[in-house]
Design a protein around this motif. Structure first.
Motif, PDB file in Angstrom:
ATOM      1  N   ALA A  62       0.513  -1.288   0.087  1.00 13.41           N
ATOM      2  CA  ALA A  62      -0.042  -0.190   0.010  1.00 13.41           C
ATOM      3  C   ALA A  62       0.968   1.165   0.086  1.00 13.41           C
ATOM      4  N   ALA A  63       2.192   1.405   0.764  1.00 13.56           N
ATOM      5  CA  ALA A  63       3.030   2.354   0.747  1.00 13.56           C
ATOM      6  C   ALA A  63       3.353   2.593  -0.542  1.00 13.56           C
ATOM      7  N   ALA A  64       3.805   1.533  -1.393  1.00 10.19           N
ATOM      8  CA  ALA A  64       4.278   1.853  -2.535  1.00 10.19           C
ATOM      9  C   ALA A  64       3.354   2.275  -3.570  1.00 10.19           C
ATOM     10  N   LYS A  65       1.973   2.153  -3.341  1.00 12.07           N
ATOM     11  CA  LYS A  65       1.017   2.191  -4.085  1.00 12.07           C
ATOM     12  C   LYS A  65       0.435   3.892  -4.083  1.00 12.07           C
ATOM     13  N   PHE A  66       0.964   4.448  -2.828  1.00  9.89           N
ATOM     14  CA  PHE A  66       0.448   5.667  -2.227  1.00  9.89           C
ATOM     15  C   PHE A  66       1.226   6.746  -3.335  1.00  9.89           C
ATOM     16  N   ALA A  67       1.914   6.141  -4.187  1.00 11.24           N
ATOM     17  CA  ALA A  67       2.602   7.337  -5.086  1.00 11.24           C
ATOM     18  C   ALA A  67       1.593   8.150  -5.886  1.00 11.24           C
ATOM     19  N   GLY A  68       0.770   7.386  -6.212  1.00 11.69           N
ATOM     20  CA  GLY A  68      -0.602   8.176  -6.826  1.00 11.69           C
ATOM     21  C   GLY A  68      -1.006   9.305  -6.023  1.00 11.69           C
ATOM     22  N   PRO A  69      -1.691   8.995  -4.730  1.00 19.32           N
ATOM     23  CA  PRO A  69      -1.975  10.015  -3.967  1.00 19.32           C
ATOM     24  C   PRO A  69      -1.044  11.290  -3.754  1.00 19.32           C
ATOM     25  N   MET A  70       0.271  10.867  -3.392  1.00 17.33           N
ATOM     26  CA  MET A  70       1.358  11.576  -3.446  1.00 17.33           C
ATOM     27  C   MET A  70       1.550  12.664  -4.455  1.00 17.33           C
ATOM     28  N   ASP A  71       1.472  12.223  -5.662  1.00 17.29           N
ATOM     29  CA  ASP A  71       1.494  12.731  -6.733  1.00 17.29           C
ATOM     30  C   ASP A  71       0.404  14.051  -6.970  1.00 17.29           C
ATOM     31  N   LEU A  72      -0.824  13.668  -6.559  1.00 19.09           N
ATOM     32  CA  LEU A  72      -1.845  14.659  -6.464  1.00 19.09           C
ATOM     33  C   LEU A  72      -1.496  15.658  -5.398  1.00 19.09           C
ATOM     34  N   LEU A  73      -0.874  15.393  -4.317  1.00 12.89           N
ATOM     35  CA  LEU A  73      -0.457  16.359  -3.257  1.00 12.89           C
ATOM     36  C   LEU A  73       0.343  17.257  -3.701  1.00 12.89           C
ATOM     37  N   PHE A  74       1.475  16.707  -4.445  1.00 11.36           N
ATOM     38  CA  PHE A  74       2.656  17.466  -5.086  1.00 11.36           C
ATOM     39  C   PHE A  74       2.069  18.507  -6.099  1.00 11.36           C
ATOM     40  N   THR A  75       0.890  17.863  -6.821  1.00 15.33           N
ATOM     41  CA  THR A  75       0.288  18.803  -7.834  1.00 15.33           C
ATOM     42  C   THR A  75      -0.290  20.173  -7.121  1.00 15.33           C
ATOM     43  N   LEU A  76      -1.178  19.806  -6.117  1.00 15.04           N
ATOM     44  CA  LEU A  76      -1.426  21.103  -5.181  1.00 15.04           C
ATOM     45  C   LEU A  76      -0.524  21.871  -4.795  1.00 15.04           C
ATOM     46  N   ALA A  77       0.613  21.449  -4.050  1.00 16.19           N
ATOM     47  CA  ALA A  77       1.407  22.188  -3.718  1.00 16.19           C
ATOM     48  C   ALA A  77       2.078  23.065  -4.910  1.00 16.19           C
ATOM     49  N   ALA A  78       2.251  22.558  -6.097  1.00 15.54           N
ATOM     50  CA  ALA A  78       2.761  23.329  -7.203  1.00 15.54           C
ATOM     51  C   ALA A  78       1.851  24.344  -7.739  1.00 15.54           C
ATOM     52  N   ILE A  79       0.630  24.114  -7.641  1.00 15.98           N
ATOM     53  CA  ILE A  79      -0.660  25.177  -7.948  1.00 15.98           C
ATOM     54  C   ILE A  79      -0.548  26.260  -6.969  1.00 15.98           C
ATOM     55  N   ARG A  80      -0.552  25.936  -5.552  1.00 14.60           N
ATOM     56  CA  ARG A  80      -0.488  26.808  -4.639  1.00 14.60           C
ATOM     57  C   ARG A  80       0.781  27.523  -4.582  1.00 14.60           C
ATOM     58  N   SER A  81       1.701  27.052  -4.834  1.00 16.74           N
ATOM     59  CA  SER A  81       2.958  27.649  -5.058  1.00 16.74           C
ATOM     60  C   SER A  81       3.375  28.755  -6.059  1.00 16.74           C
ATOM     61  N   GLY A  82       2.475  28.712  -7.137  1.00 18.57           N
ATOM     62  CA  GLY A  82       2.590  29.590  -8.184  1.00 18.57           C
ATOM     63  C   GLY A  82       3.579  29.283  -9.179  1.00 18.57           C
TER      64      GLY A  82
END
Length: 613
Positions: A408-428
């Motif tokens: 499950a930890a390895a498969k969590f790369a998908g949600p992690m990608d989502l969170l990185f996208t949010l951080a990139a959007i919020r960071s401008g």
């Protein structure tokens, strides 16, 4: 006029049946009274007389009710002289009077109506309704065919019958709706209602074929067939437009500034995709209960008509309205209630919708993270701390219940990608790019597409977490920019999957609404009567997200475990993450809409399986 005569006679038939049943009930009461059982006679006859009375009430209401004109934008002759000229010319060809009014409507449809008197014997004001999507997607030739079909209803005097047929169906609805399912009086009326609908629907199908003949005579069989085949394609494109472009932003509190213009742009951009759909022959299976023949049947009849040479006008039908964009804006003002939503141009609307959807999905992760760690305001930094401690599998198991914690930890790369996208959007440093030909894409300031999947794969392991941190920093992405916003799950954007009446929740009488994101518990009466009607009225009372704010809402994500102790009737116990227990008990006298019980058991089974892992 046969349909009018049939409708009038069958409406009178309702009265005749009601009078006969009233007489039979009164005779039964008198006979029982003569036999010395007056009280029993009254007790037996009263509910039957009430049911008969419901028939007269339904008929009286139906006779006094007039169908309301469709809401839309009236197009005056000086606003669209070429459109009016086309309609006037077609009316002459079909052999009927020109409509008094042309009204644009927000539907993939065309229709006509007429305000008649004396059950259709005297004609009145005529209206032609044209769906804005049809103007945006059809050619002039195809629109001529569609309009000729509708005007054919006038020349065949079909609209004279509209009020009668409308009132007949209304009478059926009022009558059947007021009689309980177990009242023997209702059995006769239900049988009669089936007969009425069979007769009326058969007449309606004949009228459609008759109107098709006008279409073929004016436009030719090839154009008539192409127009008929185009309508379901436009309908599918309209549904796609709403589902893919409008709904997610609408649910997030935004509205596009050019509601109808967006559909026109979609049709132009996806022309090749729509062309591929035209190659498929329609496959429909209609029954005797349908008001229209199948398209396959209609096309087969059209193709038997003789072919004659006609001038071709393949221009877009939108050219018939001098400023279709202005008309679209005006129609939007007339029929679209944006409420308190923020109105944005399409690029900004899409970006705002995508970000809101991204944040909602991220909040789902952050809420679980907060429950696991006890942090009040969890964010991406909290998640990195969990990864560094080697505990990511504990969180990931909730999202991947069929995997081991390590998997499950390895498969969590998908949600992690989502969170990185949010951080990139919020960071401008990342932006959304709107497209009519494909899904929204993530780009940098220069327009190059971004992909954070490789960094996300590094971030799910304690061994490579610092490498992921460094890559984010190098890209200008601030970890603290991704944090929770919605601390409590809501029903925003939910769909109804079922509804059940007369349950007991924690021992209290309750009606239950099943959403795809949780359960809504609505206090219910002790009486088990009219459960289905109560549920339908509840679902019509407002958007489901409002129901979830007015009544108790239990999101699925807050349920830690479910135990089903009995499946018929359903008995279950739910345990939430905060340790509370909710007992659910279906009663034998309960009612449901559709297959809601199966839907509820499916939800409970999935939660139970998730809690076992």
């Amino acid at each position: 006029m046969l349909r009018a005569a049939a409708s009038v006679l069958m409406l009178l038939g309702f009265y005749v049946i009601a009078l006969i049943q009233a007489a039979l009930v009164l005779a039964l009461v008198v006979w029982i009274a003569v036999e010395g059982h007056l009280g029993a006679g009254i007790k037996l006859g009263f509910p039957l007389l009430v049911a008969v009375g419901a028939t007269f009430v339904g008929l009286w209401r139906a006779i006094r009710t007039r169908p309301e004109p469709l809401h839309g934008l009236i197009v005056a002759p000086h606003d669209a002289p070429e459109l009016w000229g086309l309609v006037q010319h077609l009316a002459t060809e079909v052999g009927t009077r020109t409509p008094d009014e042309i009204r644009l409507v927000p539907e993939v449809n065309a229709a006509v109506s007429e305000d008649t008197r004396l059950l259709g014997l005297i004609g009145g004001r005529r209206r032609l309704y044209l769906g804005m999507p049809l103007l945006q997607a059809l050619s002039v030739d195809q629109l001529r065919s569609v309009v000729a079909h509708e005007l054919g209803h006038y020349s065949g005097q079909h609209t004279r019958l509209g009020a009668v047929a409308y009132r007949g169906r209304l009478a059926i609805g009022h009558t059947i709706g007021r009689i309980g399912p177990w009242n023997p009086v209702g059995w006769t009326f239900r049988g009669y209602a089936r007969l009425y609908l069979l007769v009326d629907n058969a007449a309606s199908r004949r009228q459609e074929l008759d109107a098709d003949r006008a279409s073929v005579r004016v436009a030719g069989p090839d154009v008539a067939v192409s127009a008929l085949r185009e309508l379901p394609i436009i309908d599918a494109a309209w549904d796609f437009y709403f589902g893919r472009y409008v709904s997610w932003g609408w649910e997030a509190g935004y509205a596009p500034d050019d509601f109808f213009g967006g559909f026109g742009q979609l049709v132009k951009a996806r022309h090749e995709e729509l062309a591929k759909l035209r190659d498929d022959e329609p496959e429909e299976h209609r029954s005797r209960w349908d008001t229209h023949p199948s398209n396959a049947e209609r096309i087969a009849v059209m193709r038997t008509a003789p072919r004659t040479a006609r001038p071709v006008d393949g221009r877009p039908a939108a050219m018939l309205v001098p400023s279709i964009a202005t008309a679209g804006f005006a129609l939007q003002q007339a029929v679209v209630d944006v409420g308190n939503r923020q109105v944005l141009p399409w690029p900004q609307f899409t970006a705002a919708a995508a970000t809101a959807n991204l944040q909602r999905n991220a909040d789902r992760v952050f809420r679980s993270l907060g429950r696991l760690t006890g942090v009040a305001d969890p964010g991406l930094g909290t998640l990195f701390d969990l990864v560094a401690a080697g505990r990511l599998g504990e969180l990931a198991a909730e999202f991947h219940p069929d995997a081991t914690r390590k998997e499950a930890a390895a498969k969590f790369a998908g949600p992690m990608d989502l969170l990185f996208t949010l951080a990139a959007i919020r960071s401008g440093v990342a932006y959304w790019r709107h497209s009519w030909t494909g899904p929204v894409t993530l780009t940098d300031a220069a327009g190059a597409e971004l992909d954070f999947a490789p960094i996300a794969a590094l971030a799910v392991s304690p061994d490579t977490l610092e490498e992921a941190r460094a890559a984010l920093a190098a890209a200008g992405i601030r970890v603290e920019a991704a944090a929770i916003v919605e601390r409590r799950a809501t029903a925003s954007g939910s769909d109804v999957v079922g509804a059940m009446a007369n349950l007991k929740i924690d021992g209290l009488h309750t009606d239950l609404v099943l959403l795809d994101r949780g359960l809504v518990f609505v206090p219910g009466p002790k009486s088990t009567d009219n459960g289905k009607d109560r549920l339908r009225a509840l679902l019509r009372s407002g958007p489901v997200e409002e129901l979830a704010t007015r009544f108790r809402f239990l999101p699925y994500e807050e349920i830690a475990a479910a135990t089903v102790t009995k499946r018929t009737p359903v008995r279950a116990e739910l345990r939430t993450h905060d340790g509370a227990t909710v007992t659910l008990e279906e009663r034998w006298t309960g009612e449901q809409l559709g297959e809601s019980r199966d839907a509820l058991l499916g939800v409970l089974d999935r939660i139970a399986e998730r809690s076992v892992v």
